[in-house]
Design a protein around this motif. Structure first.
Motif, PDB file in Angstrom:
ATOM      1  N   UNK A 142       6.728  58.716 -11.775  1.00 41.22           N
ATOM      2  CA  UNK A 142       8.106  58.103 -12.766  1.00 41.22           C
ATOM      3  C   UNK A 142       7.223  56.702 -13.285  1.00 41.22           C
ATOM      4  N   UNK A 143       7.198  56.248 -11.686  1.00 40.83           N
ATOM      5  CA  UNK A 143       7.601  54.791 -11.439  1.00 40.83           C
ATOM      6  C   UNK A 143       6.276  54.158 -11.813  1.00 40.83           C
ATOM      7  N   UNK A 144       5.436  54.797 -12.341  1.00 42.82           N
ATOM      8  CA  UNK A 144       3.795  54.454 -13.157  1.00 42.82           C
ATOM      9  C   UNK A 144       2.164  54.661 -12.036  1.00 42.82           C
ATOM     10  N   UNK A 145       2.832  54.792 -10.581  1.00 42.22           N
ATOM     11  CA  UNK A 145       1.790  55.526  -9.734  1.00 42.22           C
ATOM     12  C   UNK A 145       0.626  56.362 -10.182  1.00 42.22           C
ATOM     13  N   UNK A 146      -0.628  55.794 -10.075  1.00 47.18           N
ATOM     14  CA  UNK A 146      -0.884  57.254 -10.447  1.00 47.18           C
ATOM     15  C   UNK A 146      -1.343  58.774  -9.765  1.00 47.18           C
ATOM     16  N   UNK A 147      -1.105  59.569 -10.286  1.00 49.32           N
ATOM     17  CA  UNK A 147      -1.512  60.732 -10.388  1.00 49.32           C
ATOM     18  C   UNK A 147      -2.052  61.363  -8.757  1.00 49.32           C
ATOM     19  N   UNK A 148      -1.621  62.091  -7.927  1.00 51.03           N
ATOM     20  CA  UNK A 148      -2.307  62.125  -7.101  1.00 51.03           C
ATOM     21  C   UNK A 148      -3.004  63.725  -7.189  1.00 51.03           C
TER      22      UNK A 148
END
Length: 296
Positions: A142-148
């Motif tokens: 939600x804060x813009x990180x790539x999905x794991x």
């Protein structure tokens, strides 16, 4: 997306979740290090848990650390105080407490108060490895990180069951939440509920999907006081239910408290698989972020 507020997260793990190289604590920090760093999380860690993190060489997974005393010296009690603290510079925003269901310290007053105050003050209480991993993944993406992508298998809702439970004072909140997030909940392979809640949810589904299509939208079990929680616990242990949305009323005495604890204990027994979400505003955010994650 830039993170505007650093999350402060309380962290503690029972001893059996600390020491082994494949312990829940080690698995969490190995997997969630990127999410913690992206969130710039500040971790408030109770003494022995921090010792274990250092011994495993995982301190670099923790962007910022405040050390609390050992539990026997009041560390867990202090963590309860930080849940209720009104100073945002001191208060924690969430608590990760990796609970071993057979560790007697998990039923100490401070441990029970920690969960209760999280529910009252509307802060996530994450007591299983699965719940901590998912919460950090959802907040980070939600804060813009790539999905794991390693977690993708845990988001195949069409292959999973979800339990929907609400105490009497929380049934209206459950219905409002189910209506708001109906499209997401409808994706699950199965929806399970205890007694009255199941009937109310089926009537809601009939209004949305039609009388015939919605009449068996949830599978109702017995009411909680009559053993419904125990019936659901068996499905959790059999890994048929990954997520449990259990809206609790923390302000009333509950005659079937042992049954409630049984269901939570079942989730903690399969800590790498199952999770319990108990607080309304956190559950609403969780469902919203879950909707975003499965749409990616």
């Amino acid at each position: 997306m830039t993170v505007t507020k650093k999350l402060r997260i309380g962290l503690i793990a029972n001893r059996s979740h600390q020491d082994a190289t494949n312990s829940a604590l080690v698995q969490l920090l190995h997997g969630a290090g990127p999410a913690l760093r992206h969130l710039q999380a500040e971790l408030v860690i109770v003494g022995r848990t921090l010792d274990a993190i250092i011994s495993h060489g995982l301190l670099e997974a923790c962007p910022s650390v405040e050390r609390f005393p050992y539990g026997r010296e009041g560390g867990l009690m202090k963590l309860v105080s930080r849940v209720v603290d009104t100073d945002p510079a001191r208060a924690v925003d969430a608590v990760i407490y990796l609970i071993d269901p057979v560790d007697p310290s998990s039923v100490f007053p401070e441990a029970q108060a920690l969960k209760r105050q999280c529910v009252i003050h509307r802060k996530p209480f994450l007591a299983t490895l699965a719940s901590a991993r998912e919460w950090l993944e959802l907040e980070a993406t939600a804060a813009g990180a790539s999905i794991d992508t390693r977690l993708n298998d845990s988001f195949l809702l069409e292959q999973e069951g979800i339990a929907l439970i609400a105490h009497d004072a929380m049934k209206e909140s459950m219905l409002a939440m189910a209506e708001k997030h109906f499209a997401l909940l409808d994706r699950f392979a199965c929806r399970y509920a205890t007694g009255t809640t199941g009937g109310l949810l089926n009537r809601l589904a009939q209004q949305i999907k039609g009388e015939e299509a919605g009449k068996n939208w949830t599978r109702p079990f017995l009411s909680g006081p009559l053993g419904g929680d125990a019936q659901l616990a068996e499905l959790v242990l059999d890994r048929q239910i990954r997520r449990i949305l259990f809206l609790e009323d923390p302000h009333v005495a509950r005659q079937h408290e042992a049954d409630i604890q049984l269901l939570e204990r079942a989730a903690r027994t399969v800590t790498d698989f199952s999770q319990v979400i108990s607080e309304v505003s956190g559950a609403d955010r969780w469902l919203s972020l879950l909707t975003q994650r499965v749409a990616i």
